[in-house]
Scaffold this motif. Structure first.
Motif, mmCIF file in Angstrom:
data_model
loop_
_atom_site.group_PDB
_atom_site.id
_atom_site.type_symbol
_atom_site.label_atom_id
_atom_site.label_comp_id
_atom_site.label_asym_id
_atom_site.label_seq_id
_atom_site.Cartn_x
_atom_site.Cartn_y
_atom_site.Cartn_z
ATOM 1 N N GLN A 30 0.832 -1.194 0.000
ATOM 2 C CA GLN A 30 0.000 0.000 0.000
ATOM 3 C C GLN A 30 0.870 1.249 0.000
ATOM 4 O O GLN A 30 1.951 1.259 0.563
ATOM 5 C CB GLN A 30 -0.906 0.015 1.227
ATOM 6 C CG GLN A 30 -1.893 -1.118 1.243
ATOM 7 C CD GLN A 30 -2.748 -1.095 2.503
ATOM 8 O OE1 GLN A 30 -2.421 -0.435 3.461
ATOM 9 N NE2 GLN A 30 -3.845 -1.817 2.454
ATOM 10 N N GLU A 31 0.351 2.295 -0.612
ATOM 11 C CA GLU A 31 1.099 3.544 -0.614
ATOM 12 C C GLU A 31 0.924 4.244 0.734
ATOM 13 O O GLU A 31 -0.023 3.990 1.466
ATOM 14 C CB GLU A 31 0.633 4.444 -1.756
ATOM 15 C CG GLU A 31 -0.792 4.949 -1.616
ATOM 16 C CD GLU A 31 -1.187 5.852 -2.758
ATOM 17 O OE1 GLU A 31 -0.836 7.029 -2.706
ATOM 18 O OE2 GLU A 31 -1.842 5.365 -3.680
ATOM 19 N N ASP A 32 1.865 5.101 1.054
ATOM 20 C CA ASP A 32 1.827 5.832 2.312
ATOM 21 C C ASP A 32 0.805 6.961 2.197
ATOM 22 O O ASP A 32 0.956 7.866 1.382
ATOM 23 C CB ASP A 32 3.211 6.391 2.618
ATOM 24 C CG ASP A 32 3.262 7.106 3.955
ATOM 25 O OD1 ASP A 32 2.368 6.855 4.787
ATOM 26 O OD2 ASP A 32 4.197 7.892 4.156
ATOM 27 N N THR A 33 -0.249 6.891 3.002
ATOM 28 C CA THR A 33 -1.296 7.908 2.965
ATOM 29 C C THR A 33 -1.291 8.756 4.233
ATOM 30 O O THR A 33 -2.276 9.412 4.538
ATOM 31 C CB THR A 33 -2.678 7.248 2.798
ATOM 32 O OG1 THR A 33 -2.880 6.328 3.874
ATOM 33 C CG2 THR A 33 -2.786 6.534 1.463
ATOM 34 N N HIS A 67 5.413 13.738 -7.016
ATOM 35 C CA HIS A 67 4.907 12.480 -7.570
ATOM 36 C C HIS A 67 4.264 11.679 -6.448
ATOM 37 O O HIS A 67 4.954 11.152 -5.577
ATOM 38 C CB HIS A 67 6.035 11.687 -8.228
ATOM 39 C CG HIS A 67 6.673 12.435 -9.344
ATOM 40 N ND1 HIS A 67 6.047 12.623 -10.558
ATOM 41 C CD2 HIS A 67 7.860 13.068 -9.430
ATOM 42 C CE1 HIS A 67 6.835 13.326 -11.356
ATOM 43 N NE2 HIS A 67 7.948 13.616 -10.688
ATOM 44 N N LEU A 68 2.937 11.613 -6.469
ATOM 45 C CA LEU A 68 2.184 10.909 -5.446
ATOM 46 C C LEU A 68 1.468 9.731 -6.068
ATOM 47 O O LEU A 68 1.273 9.663 -7.276
ATOM 48 C CB LEU A 68 1.153 11.854 -4.809
ATOM 49 C CG LEU A 68 1.709 13.132 -4.176
ATOM 50 C CD1 LEU A 68 0.581 14.081 -3.829
ATOM 51 C CD2 LEU A 68 2.514 12.783 -2.946
ATOM 52 N N GLY A 69 1.034 8.809 -5.237
ATOM 53 C CA GLY A 69 0.248 7.680 -5.714
ATOM 54 C C GLY A 69 -1.136 8.139 -6.144
ATOM 55 O O GLY A 69 -1.576 9.250 -5.838
ATOM 56 N N GLU A 70 -1.836 7.279 -6.843
ATOM 57 C CA GLU A 70 -3.165 7.608 -7.380
ATOM 58 C C GLU A 70 -4.160 7.941 -6.273
ATOM 59 O O GLU A 70 -4.923 8.905 -6.379
ATOM 60 C CB GLU A 70 -3.681 6.434 -8.201
ATOM 61 C CG GLU A 70 -5.089 6.628 -8.721
ATOM 62 C CD GLU A 70 -5.641 5.365 -9.346
ATOM 63 O OE1 GLU A 70 -6.854 5.346 -9.580
ATOM 64 O OE2 GLU A 70 -4.885 4.423 -9.609
ATOM 65 N N VAL A 71 -4.135 7.171 -5.199
ATOM 66 C CA VAL A 71 -5.095 7.377 -4.109
ATOM 67 C C VAL A 71 -4.859 8.726 -3.436
ATOM 68 O O VAL A 71 -5.781 9.526 -3.274
ATOM 69 C CB VAL A 71 -4.996 6.222 -3.079
ATOM 70 C CG1 VAL A 71 -5.856 6.512 -1.860
ATOM 71 C CG2 VAL A 71 -5.400 4.908 -3.717
ATOM 72 N N LYS A 73 -3.213 11.323 -4.526
ATOM 73 C CA LYS A 73 -3.405 12.435 -5.456
ATOM 74 C C LYS A 73 -4.889 12.786 -5.585
ATOM 75 O O LYS A 73 -5.257 13.961 -5.599
ATOM 76 C CB LYS A 73 -2.820 12.079 -6.815
ATOM 77 C CG LYS A 73 -2.762 13.235 -7.761
ATOM 78 C CD LYS A 73 -1.988 12.871 -9.001
ATOM 79 C CE LYS A 73 -1.807 14.092 -9.857
ATOM 80 N NZ LYS A 73 -0.871 13.898 -10.936
ATOM 81 N N PRO A 129 -9.464 5.655 -4.080
ATOM 82 C CA PRO A 129 -9.431 7.036 -4.571
ATOM 83 C C PRO A 129 -10.831 7.635 -4.550
ATOM 84 O O PRO A 129 -11.816 6.922 -4.562
ATOM 85 C CB PRO A 129 -8.903 6.903 -5.999
ATOM 86 C CG PRO A 129 -9.106 5.490 -6.381
ATOM 87 C CD PRO A 129 -9.168 4.681 -5.124
#
Length: 130
Positions: A30-33, A67-71, A73, A129
């Motif tokens: 998972q991306e860091d949110t 540059h961020l992940g899709e979620v 962003k 997202p």
């Protein structure tokens, strides 16, 4: 606590998401949110002072070019649109002469903003997202 869970379905969903552990296998990274959660927290302080919300907007605007992940962003865009919408409603309410109209507009704007904040934060907790 059980009464809260049955009476308020959003509370139940929120508590389930907060107490569950994410599946972090090597296939599902998972991306860091954490930035999104931090900014939602700052936005949630809008009834106390407008300053944390403006700080959140400033941080959000500075992250536009990274540059961020899709979620993340999609959530940063959702937060920007929510904050600009709230600021527009507050300015419109300030420009009205009738006190009852201004207060009604402020209340409706605060309710709209709160609904967007809750919807966005719950979506971020689920990793979707918006």
């Amino acid at each position: 606590m059980d009464l809260l869970l049955t009476a308020f379905p959003l509370w139940s969903k929120f508590m389930t998401l907060m107490t569950s552990t994410p599946n972090l296998s090597s296939d599902n990274i998972q991306e860091d949110t954490s930035l999104g959660h931090f900014l939602y927290g700052l936005l949630a302080a809008f009834p106390l002072l407008l300053l944390p919300s403006l700080l959140s907007l400033l941080i959000n605007m500075l992250q536009r070019e990274t540059h961020l992940g899709e979620v993340l962003k999609s959530h940063l865009g959702w937060q920007r649109r929510s904050m600009f919408g709230l600021l527009a409603v507050l300015l419109l309410g300030y420009s009205l002469n009738a006190m009852w109209a201004s207060m009604t507009l402020y209340l409706l704007g605060a309710l709209w903003f709160t609904a967007r904040l809750v919807k966005g934060w719950l979506s971020l907790l689920e990793g979707r997202p918006i």
